[in-house]
Design a protein around this motif. Sequence first.
Motif, short mmCIF file in Angstrom:
data_model
loop_
_atom_site.label_atom_id
_atom_site.label_comp_id
_atom_site.label_asym_id
_atom_site.label_seq_id
_atom_site.Cartn_x
_atom_site.Cartn_y
_atom_site.Cartn_z
N MET A 46 -17.16 -25.00 35.25
CA MET A 46 -16.24 -24.71 36.36
C MET A 46 -15.81 -26.02 37.02
O MET A 46 -16.17 -26.34 38.14
CB MET A 46 -16.90 -23.78 37.39
CG MET A 46 -17.40 -22.46 36.80
SD MET A 46 -16.07 -21.39 36.19
CE MET A 46 -16.31 -21.49 34.40
N SER A 120 -10.08 -26.71 42.21
CA SER A 120 -10.81 -25.90 41.24
C SER A 120 -9.94 -25.88 39.99
O SER A 120 -9.01 -25.08 39.88
CB SER A 120 -11.04 -24.48 41.79
OG SER A 120 -11.68 -23.66 40.82
N PRO A 169 -15.33 -21.65 41.83
CA PRO A 169 -14.03 -20.97 41.87
C PRO A 169 -13.98 -19.89 42.93
O PRO A 169 -15.00 -19.30 43.30
CB PRO A 169 -13.92 -20.38 40.46
CG PRO A 169 -14.71 -21.30 39.60
CD PRO A 169 -15.88 -21.71 40.47
N SER A 215 -14.37 -26.98 28.59
CA SER A 215 -14.33 -26.01 29.70
C SER A 215 -13.18 -25.03 29.54
O SER A 215 -13.32 -23.83 29.82
CB SER A 215 -14.22 -26.74 31.03
OG SER A 215 -15.41 -27.45 31.31
N VAL A 219 -13.60 -20.91 29.34
CA VAL A 219 -12.91 -19.97 30.24
C VAL A 219 -12.00 -19.04 29.45
O VAL A 219 -11.92 -17.84 29.74
CB VAL A 219 -12.12 -20.74 31.31
CG1 VAL A 219 -11.25 -19.80 32.12
CG2 VAL A 219 -13.08 -21.49 32.24
N ILE A 224 -13.86 -16.44 34.11
CA ILE A 224 -14.52 -17.05 35.27
C ILE A 224 -15.38 -15.99 35.95
O ILE A 224 -14.88 -14.93 36.32
CB ILE A 224 -13.48 -17.60 36.27
CG1 ILE A 224 -12.65 -18.71 35.60
CG2 ILE A 224 -14.15 -18.13 37.54
CD1 ILE A 224 -11.50 -19.21 36.45
#
Length: 229
Positions: A46, A120, A169, A215, A219, A224
């Motif tokens: 994240m 974020s 997030p 990452s 995702v 998330i």
Amino acid sequence: MLKHSFVVNIGVAPVIAMLLSGCTLDHHRSLPYDAWSLNFFAPDYMEVWIETADVVDINERLYRGAGSGIPAMGYPRALSKGIPAEFRGKPEGWRESPGGKGRRVTGADLPRLVYVRWQSIVEPQTYEAYIEIPESTRQLMRKSEDVFCAFDGKVITDYRKLLVVGLAPGGIAKVWLGGPCLKSTEVTRVQGTINPEGPYRGLSDGEYYFLSEESKSYVDKFGIPYGSW
């Protein structure tokens, strides 16, 4: 895509600036050690880019740029390249007794307020949060404790002088207090708000700091885990 070296003078939030009205030049520091540290981390994958973290201490003094940049994170690893065959990180929830990375807030007294504005990157979204530090937390920061420290191999006198902020997030900022050899304890949890100016106070044409391939792949595959923080 922004390069690593993109730098913008992002200043300080107006609300923080207003806190300085009536500020006195008298500066009596009440902490029993040289400085405390402001550390940050983010859940695995994240990814976060901290634009600024500013501190107001109990003497109403403002310390700009007490934090910035990339916080600590378990995954992806610093030297990771490409997409791994197996995703070993677990972004759901918070780790026990987190440490993070950051810097000493030199010259400041104990904290009253921490302002943090961050990107974020996995969403992407820009958030800001005003974190009020309770008096009970400052009392713990003043209190010494005798604890066995594995690093020293003996019982030492330690202080809880590490203020650790986890950024997740959805604009979540959670705070712990710990010491070099003391287990961290929870302080507070704050729901941040979306900064309408966007990344870099609107000075980057809406472009965010880059997201790693690992990452992004995580995702895309798993999503998330909102609600776990």
